[in-house]
Design an enzyme around this catalytic site. Structure first.
Site, PDB file in Angstrom:
ATOM      1  N   ASP A  68       0.864  -1.179   0.000  1.00  0.00           N
ATOM      2  CA  ASP A  68       0.000   0.000   0.000  1.00  0.00           C
ATOM      3  C   ASP A  68       0.902   1.231   0.000  1.00  0.00           C
ATOM      4  O   ASP A  68       1.441   1.618   1.029  1.00  0.00           O
ATOM      5  CB  ASP A  68      -0.901  -0.013   1.243  1.00  0.00           C
ATOM      6  CG  ASP A  68      -1.990   1.050   1.165  1.00  0.00           C
ATOM      7  OD1 ASP A  68      -2.925   1.004   1.992  1.00  0.00           O
ATOM      8  OD2 ASP A  68      -1.917   1.935   0.278  1.00  0.00           O
ATOM      9  N   GLU A 117      -7.158  -1.562  -3.110  1.00  0.00           N
ATOM     10  CA  GLU A 117      -7.567  -0.159  -2.963  1.00  0.00           C
ATOM     11  C   GLU A 117      -7.326   0.612  -4.256  1.00  0.00           C
ATOM     12  O   GLU A 117      -6.307   0.413  -4.911  1.00  0.00           O
ATOM     13  CB  GLU A 117      -6.752   0.494  -1.836  1.00  0.00           C
ATOM     14  CG  GLU A 117      -6.996   1.988  -1.674  1.00  0.00           C
ATOM     15  CD  GLU A 117      -6.272   2.571  -0.466  1.00  0.00           C
ATOM     16  OE1 GLU A 117      -5.222   2.037  -0.082  1.00  0.00           O
ATOM     17  OE2 GLU A 117      -6.780   3.546   0.103  1.00  0.00           O
ATOM     18  N   HIS A 176      -6.073  11.933   4.338  1.00  0.00           N
ATOM     19  CA  HIS A 176      -7.409  11.703   4.901  1.00  0.00           C
ATOM     20  C   HIS A 176      -8.117  13.050   5.029  1.00  0.00           C
ATOM     21  O   HIS A 176      -7.746  13.856   5.867  1.00  0.00           O
ATOM     22  CB  HIS A 176      -7.291  11.017   6.274  1.00  0.00           C
ATOM     23  CG  HIS A 176      -8.616  10.799   6.914  1.00  0.00           C
ATOM     24  ND1 HIS A 176      -8.863  10.994   8.242  1.00  0.00           N
ATOM     25  CD2 HIS A 176      -9.799  10.428   6.376  1.00  0.00           C
ATOM     26  CE1 HIS A 176     -10.130  10.740   8.511  1.00  0.00           C
ATOM     27  NE2 HIS A 176     -10.731  10.370   7.382  1.00  0.00           N
ATOM     28  N   ASP A 180      -3.693   6.922  -3.812  1.00  0.00           N
ATOM     29  CA  ASP A 180      -3.639   5.938  -2.728  1.00  0.00           C
ATOM     30  C   ASP A 180      -4.186   4.643  -3.303  1.00  0.00           C
ATOM     31  O   ASP A 180      -5.380   4.544  -3.602  1.00  0.00           O
ATOM     32  CB  ASP A 180      -4.498   6.438  -1.548  1.00  0.00           C
ATOM     33  CG  ASP A 180      -4.489   5.482  -0.377  1.00  0.00           C
ATOM     34  OD1 ASP A 180      -5.148   5.796   0.623  1.00  0.00           O
ATOM     35  OD2 ASP A 180      -3.835   4.421  -0.475  1.00  0.00           O
ATOM     36  N   HIS A 193     -11.668   6.476   2.470  1.00  0.00           N
ATOM     37  CA  HIS A 193     -11.636   7.873   2.932  1.00  0.00           C
ATOM     38  C   HIS A 193     -11.571   8.809   1.734  1.00  0.00           C
ATOM     39  O   HIS A 193     -11.263   8.390   0.617  1.00  0.00           O
ATOM     40  CB  HIS A 193     -10.401   8.085   3.809  1.00  0.00           C
ATOM     41  CG  HIS A 193      -9.159   7.562   3.176  1.00  0.00           C
ATOM     42  ND1 HIS A 193      -8.278   8.347   2.486  1.00  0.00           N
ATOM     43  CD2 HIS A 193      -8.679   6.288   3.090  1.00  0.00           C
ATOM     44  CE1 HIS A 193      -7.287   7.602   2.014  1.00  0.00           C
ATOM     45  NE2 HIS A 193      -7.518   6.342   2.353  1.00  0.00           N
ATOM     46  N   GLU A 199     -11.046   1.328  -0.239  1.00  0.00           N
ATOM     47  CA  GLU A 199     -10.181   0.214   0.136  1.00  0.00           C
ATOM     48  C   GLU A 199     -10.987  -0.749   0.994  1.00  0.00           C
ATOM     49  O   GLU A 199     -11.748  -0.326   1.865  1.00  0.00           O
ATOM     50  CB  GLU A 199      -8.943   0.684   0.900  1.00  0.00           C
ATOM     51  CG  GLU A 199      -9.186   1.492   2.154  1.00  0.00           C
ATOM     52  CD  GLU A 199      -7.910   2.144   2.662  1.00  0.00           C
ATOM     53  OE1 GLU A 199      -6.961   1.422   3.043  1.00  0.00           O
ATOM     54  OE2 GLU A 199      -7.855   3.385   2.691  1.00  0.00           O
TER      55      GLU A 199
END
Ligand SMILES: O=S(=O)(c1cccs1)N(Cc1ccc(F)cc1)Cc1ncn[nH]1
Ligand SMILES: [Mn+2]
Ligand SMILES: [Mn+2]
Ligand SMILES: [Mn+2]
Length: 372
Positions: A143, A353, A231, A154, A223, A256
């Site tokens: 990740d 994700e 975030h 992300d 998020h 995710e």
């Protein structure tokens, strides 16, 4: 005389592969649901408006292309027997080379390279001296983030060597795609969580003579993402949770999902902290008395800002003996620590994700590749 074949360097400043500076779009999906959503893709006004933000979209697409190339390179390079530090540096060096700058505030790692193993689901990256070696039977969540001008991609996948985990990975890959399909303008958070959970729990896996129904890790979330902020304040659940908050036009979100053969719940039951992030809403007049803490805060501001970092990223820029100062900054709330998160011992967790751009007209799964 043997002709020399110059091995084409597959890793180079990404701009060399895109001389026009225009980066490839992600996977487009139409919005569904309400009448209003169904009309979005043909709304000329909305399309015109969206084009005004093409610099930002192009930054995300550049970061996404770097992510795709790095993960492809990583998958063929990473082998059992490598230390976790070697695994991370393989990925981090590739990201920084593709980004083509040493100015980590301009472009670079969007957050630390997570390589969480087995029952550890997230936020593990080795600190200096970590002797952990990658094993053939490990289930590794890779990740990592790539940012361009603070626009963070992300995106994560689960890497295994032993095919016995394939059914677990399939369950999570399908659950993440269910979450991506359910996400959109005006989609309710609880409905996204419900869609993920339904797909996840429809899978059974057989491991070590036990049969498990794959569980969503109910206290891990997707998020939203804002400039220089991994975030943005909105948590997107992976189980039904009754939160009727709706996603909005223009948001960048990370969908995710995590599947587990354990409890389906993580806590930080030990494991050294490696992930840190400057607090975007720090308490006013936090007292920073230690001069080493004041110096460290300047180093963080200069190199990371509010982008998350790990101890190895301080090591590589020459910082030493910073732990006391770091603890001080955490104590007064100027920096937050994000410890590794574990499900029960002996359980296996997997993750996929993607980052999605909620354009006014259609949604763009900008980090989609031919791998996942
Ligand atoms: O778990 S989170 O803290 C979160 C999820 C929902 C609301 S906040 N987190 C954001 C983050 C925080 C600190 C970091 F150093 C790195 C990331 C999600 C995430 N981690 C990896 N990929 N995505
Ligand atoms: Mn040769
Ligand atoms: Mn992530
Ligand atoms: Mn995320």
């Amino acid at each position: 005389k043997k002709k020399h074949h110059k091995k084409k360097k597959e890793i180079n400043d990404i701009a060399k592969f895109y001389p026009e500076g225009v980066y490839p779009e992600g996977e487009w999906q139409d919005y569904t649901g309400s009448e209003e959503n169904l009309k979005r893709s043909t709304d000329e006004e909305k399309r015109y408006l969206d084009n005004q933000q093409n610099n930002k979209w192009n930054d995300f697409r550049k970061a996404a292309e770097i992510h795709r190339r790095v993960r492809k390179y990583a998958k063929k390079t990473i082998q059992p027997g490598m230390t976790m530090i070697q695994v991370c540096e393989t990925i981090e060096n590739a990201v920084r080379t593709f980004c083509g700058t040493e100015d980590s505030l301009k472009s670079g790692m969007g957050f630390p390279c997570g390589v969480s193993l087995n029952n550890c689901a997230a936020h593990y990256t080795p600190n200096a001296g970590d002797k952990t070696v990658l094993d053939y039977n490990d289930v590794m969540k890779v990740d990592f983030g790539v940012h361009v001008n603070g626009n963070i991609i992300d995106c994560a996948f689960t890497h295994t060597f032993n095919p016995r985990y394939d059914p677990l990975l399939e369950a999570v890959r399908e659950a993440t795609n269910a979450g991506i399909n359910a996400a959109g303008i005006d989609a309710r958070l609880t409905d996204i969580g419900e869609a993920v959970e339904e797909v996840m729990e429809s899978h059974e896996v057989e491991l070590d003579g036990h049969t498990y129904t794959v569980k969503c890790i109910r206290n891990l979330n997707g998020h939203n993402i804002a400039p220089f902020r991994i975030h943005g304040g909105v948590s997107i659940p992976i189980v039904k949770n009754g939160d009727n908050t709706k996603l909005e036009e223009g948001q960048t979100i990370a969908i995710e999902t995590f599947g587990s053969t354990g409890k389906g719940y993580v806590d930080y039951s030990g494991g050294e902290v490696s992930h840190y992030m400057k607090n975007s809403n720090p308490p006013p007049n936090a007292p920073v008395r230690l001069s080493s803490a004041r110096h460290l805060l300047q180093v963080i501001d200069k190199n990371f800002g509010t982008i998350p970092f790990c101890r190895r990223y301080l090591d590589r820029i020459g910082e030493e003996k910073y732990l006391l100062a770091l603890r001080q900054l955490v104590k007064v709330g100027l920096v937050t620590e994000h410890p590794p998160l574990f499900d029960t011992r002996g359980s296996y967790t997997a993750q996929f994700e993607h980052t999605i751009l909620l354009h006014p007209t259609r949604k763009e799964v900008v980090s989609r590749g031919d791998d996942y």
